[in-house]
Scaffold this motif. Structure first.
Motif, mmCIF file in Angstrom:
data_model
loop_
_atom_site.group_PDB
_atom_site.id
_atom_site.type_symbol
_atom_site.label_atom_id
_atom_site.label_comp_id
_atom_site.label_asym_id
_atom_site.label_seq_id
_atom_site.Cartn_x
_atom_site.Cartn_y
_atom_site.Cartn_z
ATOM 1 N N PRO A 133 35.929 42.545 37.046
ATOM 2 C CA PRO A 133 36.652 42.626 38.222
ATOM 3 C C PRO A 133 38.107 43.374 38.231
ATOM 4 N N SER A 134 38.593 43.289 37.071
ATOM 5 C CA SER A 134 39.894 43.917 36.820
ATOM 6 C C SER A 134 39.627 45.473 36.786
ATOM 7 N N LEU A 135 40.174 46.235 37.442
ATOM 8 C CA LEU A 135 40.047 47.732 37.705
ATOM 9 C C LEU A 135 41.046 48.746 37.187
ATOM 10 N N LEU A 136 42.338 48.451 37.769
ATOM 11 C CA LEU A 136 43.432 49.527 37.329
ATOM 12 C C LEU A 136 43.942 49.249 36.162
ATOM 13 N N ASP A 182 37.808 41.168 48.213
ATOM 14 C CA ASP A 182 37.945 40.041 48.998
ATOM 15 C C ASP A 182 38.985 39.698 50.003
ATOM 16 N N ARG A 183 39.038 39.805 51.312
ATOM 17 C CA ARG A 183 39.932 39.798 52.356
ATOM 18 C C ARG A 183 40.949 38.726 52.039
ATOM 19 N N GLY A 184 40.360 37.632 51.549
ATOM 20 C CA GLY A 184 41.606 36.288 51.373
ATOM 21 C C GLY A 184 42.058 36.435 50.082
ATOM 22 N N THR A 185 41.688 37.012 48.916
ATOM 23 C CA THR A 185 42.419 36.989 47.727
ATOM 24 C C THR A 185 42.594 38.387 47.135
ATOM 25 N N GLY A 186 41.923 39.308 47.470
ATOM 26 C CA GLY A 186 41.904 40.478 46.843
ATOM 27 C C GLY A 186 41.084 40.718 45.752
ATOM 28 N N LEU A 187 40.291 39.841 45.484
ATOM 29 C CA LEU A 187 39.570 40.027 44.071
ATOM 30 C C LEU A 187 38.201 41.026 44.336
ATOM 31 N N LEU A 188 38.081 41.870 43.549
ATOM 32 C CA LEU A 188 37.247 42.766 43.571
ATOM 33 C C LEU A 188 35.673 42.231 43.525
ATOM 34 N N LEU A 189 34.959 42.517 44.398
ATOM 35 C CA LEU A 189 33.712 41.786 44.376
ATOM 36 C C LEU A 189 32.414 42.813 44.353
ATOM 37 N N LYS A 190 32.807 44.194 44.807
ATOM 38 C CA LYS A 190 32.075 45.235 44.292
ATOM 39 C C LYS A 190 32.516 46.359 44.254
ATOM 40 N N ALA A 191 31.877 47.463 43.197
ATOM 41 C CA ALA A 191 32.480 48.673 43.014
ATOM 42 C C ALA A 191 31.193 49.574 42.919
ATOM 43 N N GLN A 192 31.456 50.805 43.464
ATOM 44 C CA GLN A 192 30.591 51.920 43.333
ATOM 45 C C GLN A 192 31.024 53.015 42.441
ATOM 46 N N VAL A 200 25.955 57.674 45.040
ATOM 47 C CA VAL A 200 26.114 56.540 44.239
ATOM 48 C C VAL A 200 25.493 56.782 42.860
ATOM 49 N N ILE A 201 26.437 56.906 41.694
ATOM 50 C CA ILE A 201 25.842 57.138 40.312
ATOM 51 C C ILE A 201 25.506 55.429 39.830
ATOM 52 N N GLU A 202 26.516 54.657 39.838
ATOM 53 C CA GLU A 202 26.253 53.257 39.522
ATOM 54 C C GLU A 202 27.042 52.460 40.245
ATOM 55 N N GLN A 203 26.758 51.073 40.195
ATOM 56 C CA GLN A 203 27.236 49.957 40.730
ATOM 57 C C GLN A 203 27.195 48.857 40.648
ATOM 58 N N ILE A 204 28.240 47.869 40.595
ATOM 59 C CA ILE A 204 28.296 46.361 40.008
ATOM 60 C C ILE A 204 28.759 45.771 41.096
ATOM 61 N N ALA A 205 28.262 44.281 41.290
ATOM 62 C CA ALA A 205 28.754 43.575 42.513
ATOM 63 C C ALA A 205 28.311 41.965 42.017
ATOM 64 N N PHE A 206 29.218 41.245 42.419
ATOM 65 C CA PHE A 206 28.805 39.919 42.687
ATOM 66 C C PHE A 206 27.955 39.461 43.380
ATOM 67 N N THR A 207 26.630 38.613 43.235
ATOM 68 C CA THR A 207 25.867 38.307 43.758
ATOM 69 C C THR A 207 26.313 36.759 44.338
ATOM 70 N N GLN A 208 26.867 36.241 43.584
ATOM 71 C CA GLN A 208 27.315 34.911 43.912
ATOM 72 C C GLN A 208 28.797 34.666 43.204
ATOM 73 N N VAL A 209 29.740 34.204 43.783
ATOM 74 C CA VAL A 209 31.145 33.922 43.410
ATOM 75 C C VAL A 209 31.984 32.697 44.135
ATOM 76 N N ARG A 210 32.560 32.036 43.157
ATOM 77 C CA ARG A 210 33.633 31.062 43.699
ATOM 78 C C ARG A 210 35.095 31.453 43.380
ATOM 79 N N ILE A 211 35.943 31.521 44.268
ATOM 80 C CA ILE A 211 37.384 31.914 44.085
ATOM 81 C C ILE A 211 38.148 30.647 44.324
ATOM 82 N N GLY A 212 39.029 30.292 43.439
ATOM 83 C CA GLY A 212 39.936 29.345 43.413
ATOM 84 C C GLY A 212 39.358 28.074 43.097
ATOM 85 N N GLY A 213 40.206 26.953 42.888
ATOM 86 C CA GLY A 213 39.869 25.788 42.713
ATOM 87 C C GLY A 213 40.008 25.713 41.140
ATOM 88 N N ASN A 214 39.369 24.333 40.669
ATOM 89 C CA ASN A 214 39.403 24.291 38.973
ATOM 90 C C ASN A 214 38.025 24.761 38.707
#
Length: 349
Positions: A133-136, A182-192, A200-214
């Motif tokens: 999910p790191s992009l730039l 993600d509106r709260g943290t900015g983490l990229l959750l999907k990209a096309q 759309v040529i290809e895409q990658i996306a979280f189907t389940q994710v937990r952000i923050g915490g231990n």
């Protein structure tokens, strides 16, 4: 963002299907480079650039764990990732869940890629993040020189509210992108990745994710219990190799700059050089290998698979292979303008 590609049977392709099987598709996260630290500051008051900078920083600073899926046409691949930042250190495990098992373990810029089926452990130094999910790979303001960045509406991905962004290329040398952060943290959750018609040529996306915490440290450990008898290969992607200075590209697509280079050992013997160019989002790699190591009957040519364009050409005593997350126009421009210069001329550049 791309899976392994199989377009020929040379040593390069054998290596690509192992060493790059995870790194091209999934990428890695590392401590911030100076350029990345300045990303948020470089973005001006335009909200779309602020969002790009937020996406860039979230993948570096946030703890997260989840599952994501890569799709290209009818082909799909699922993966699991766990990422933790603790005491200034970055820890990560990335595991391919379909097909042959593969795991990538990271501690800061040291990356260990376990490929049990090939009994191979690849140890690399990768100082910069560059994939989901790191992009730039550059500050947001620099990326915006070659893409028209627009904010869209709000949509949900993996049960989370997201800000949608569209990046339209300003020329024909690169693809477009649609991003969900993600509106709260900015983490990229999907990209096309989008072609020139917006398809759309290809895409990658979280189907389940937990952000923050231990993050449970068990999620960050390899499942491989022993590498006895394995082939171990080492590389340093952050160090320039003098052997590659003689290779120059006379006509690089606008915005693409040489970011790193390396000479790899394939099968413990053959040396394959790699030079990487990037515009901050897309990357173009040049692979250089001795012609004597390529199977007889190898032909020059090109092919496209999803968003990946590949072209091959023989130059003197070497075979050149250019692989890019770009339209074929860019790959042909690069491979057609590669020259091998003398050591004196290379030093003068």
């Amino acid at each position: 963002m791309h899976p392994p590609i199989a377009v020929r049977s040379s040593a390069y392709l054998r290596w690509l299907n192992t060493a790059l099987c995870v790194s091209i598709v999934l990428g890695f996260v590392a401590p911030q480079s100076r350029a990345q630290q300045g990303g948020a500051a470089a973005a001006d008051s335009r909200s779309e650039l602020v969002w790009l900078a937020k996406i860039q920083q979230a993948a570096l600073r946030q703890n997260y764990a989840g599952h994501f899926v890569y799709q290209q046409g009818a082909s799909m691949q699922s993966s699991r990732i766990a990422h933790m930042v603790e005491g200034g250190n970055v820890f990560e495990k990335l595991e391919v869940l379909d097909g042959q098992p593969q795991e990538v373990i990271r501690k800061n810029d040291q990356v260990y890629c376990y490929i049990p089926g090939a009994r191979t452990l690849l140890i690399e130094r990768r100082p910069n993040p560059d994939q989901f999910p790191s992009l730039l790979r550059r500050p947001a303001l620099e990326v915006a020189e070659f893409y028209d960045v627009r904010l869209g509406g709000s949509e949900r991905v993996a049960g989370m509210d997201c800000q949608v962004l569209t990046l339209k290329p300003k020329d024909a040398f690169r693809y477009g992108y649609r991003l969900w952060a993600d509106r709260g943290t900015g983490l990229l959750l999907k990209a096309q990745t989008l072609d020139t018609q917006g398809n759309v040529i290809e895409q990658i996306a979280f189907t389940q994710v937990r952000i923050g915490g231990n993050i449970d440290r068990k999620l960050l450990r390899t499942s491989v219990t022993s590498t006895e008898g394995w082939r171990i290969e080492r590389a340093d992607l952050g160090r320039a190799d003098p052997a590659l200075a003689q290779w120059q590209v006379k006509s690089v697509p606008p915005g693409f700059t040489r970011t790193h280079e390396i000479v790899r050992s394939v099968g413990g013997r053959q040396q394959v050089g790699q030079i990487v160019y990037s515009d901050g989002l897309a990357a173009i790699s040049i692979f250089i290998e001795p012609a004597a190591a390529v199977p007889n009957g190898q032909r020059e040519g090109s092919t496209v698979q999803g968003a990946v364009s590949v072209a091959m050409r023989k130059l003197g005593e070497h075979w050149l292979t250019v692989v890019g997350e770009v339209p074929m126009l860019s790959v042909r421009r690069v491979i057609g303008s590669i020259e091998q210069v003398t050591s004196g001329a290379a030093a003068a550049r």
